[in-house]
Scaffold this active site. Sequence first.
Site, short mmCIF file in Angstrom:
data_model
loop_
_atom_site.label_atom_id
_atom_site.label_comp_id
_atom_site.label_asym_id
_atom_site.label_seq_id
_atom_site.Cartn_x
_atom_site.Cartn_y
_atom_site.Cartn_z
N HIS A 17 0.85 -1.20 0.00
CA HIS A 17 0.00 0.00 0.00
C HIS A 17 0.88 1.26 0.00
CE1 HIS A 17 -3.04 -2.65 2.36
NE2 HIS A 17 -3.57 -2.45 1.16
N LYS A 41 -18.09 -7.48 7.62
CA LYS A 41 -16.76 -8.07 7.42
C LYS A 41 -16.02 -8.19 8.75
CE LYS A 41 -13.22 -7.42 3.91
NZ LYS A 41 -12.68 -6.53 2.88
N ARG A 90 -1.73 -6.24 -8.54
CA ARG A 90 -0.63 -7.19 -8.33
C ARG A 90 -0.62 -8.31 -9.35
NH1 ARG A 90 -2.42 -7.91 -2.24
NH2 ARG A 90 -4.31 -7.43 -3.39
N SER A 128 -2.49 -7.90 2.76
CA SER A 128 -2.88 -7.79 4.17
C SER A 128 -3.24 -9.16 4.72
CB SER A 128 -4.08 -6.86 4.33
OG SER A 128 -3.73 -5.55 3.97
#
Length: 151
Positions: A17, A41, A90, A128
């Site tokens: 990030h 979540k 990515r 993450s």
Amino acid sequence: MKTAVFPGSFDPITLGHCDIIERGLSIFDEIVLAIGINASKKYMFSLDERKEFLEKTFKNYPNVRVSTYEQLTVSYCKSIDAKYILRGLRNTSDFNYEQAIAQTNKIMEGHIESVFLMTAPELSHISSSIVRDVMQHNGKYEHLVPHTVRK
Ligand code: ADP
């Protein structure tokens, strides 16, 4: 003023990030790090912890602000007059996911552009979720996150 919103969960913020944010600053006047609040979540770090990590990491960056939001990302962008959404890519999974979101956003708010930066090769393995796994199993995580992030 070119303002970009960098939306994410940042659970926690990683060096991946940070790289996108640093590079984004050469394109935009200001970047708003916006933590999306999703009540359904499960997170490892609380909203306050995630926010504090971001604030501490970028405390010396006058052009980086930290914020939270609960509405759609495009609605949040409109509310602060940001015309760009910044995201990182990515791999092809990121691409497929981001394409669907960016195209949906385009239909909803045509004047907001999504801008993608390709991950730096040495950081493309970082996510993450991997950081959370490593932390949960007491592995070494210091090379994956900024020094402001601690278990
Ligand atoms: P979300 O839950 O919205 O995907 P994340 O915090 O996981 O939130 O990711 C936010 C953004 O950061 C996404 O665009 C993601 O692709 C990007 N990102 C995450 N890790 C990296 C990395 N290692 N390199 C480049 N971009 C990354």
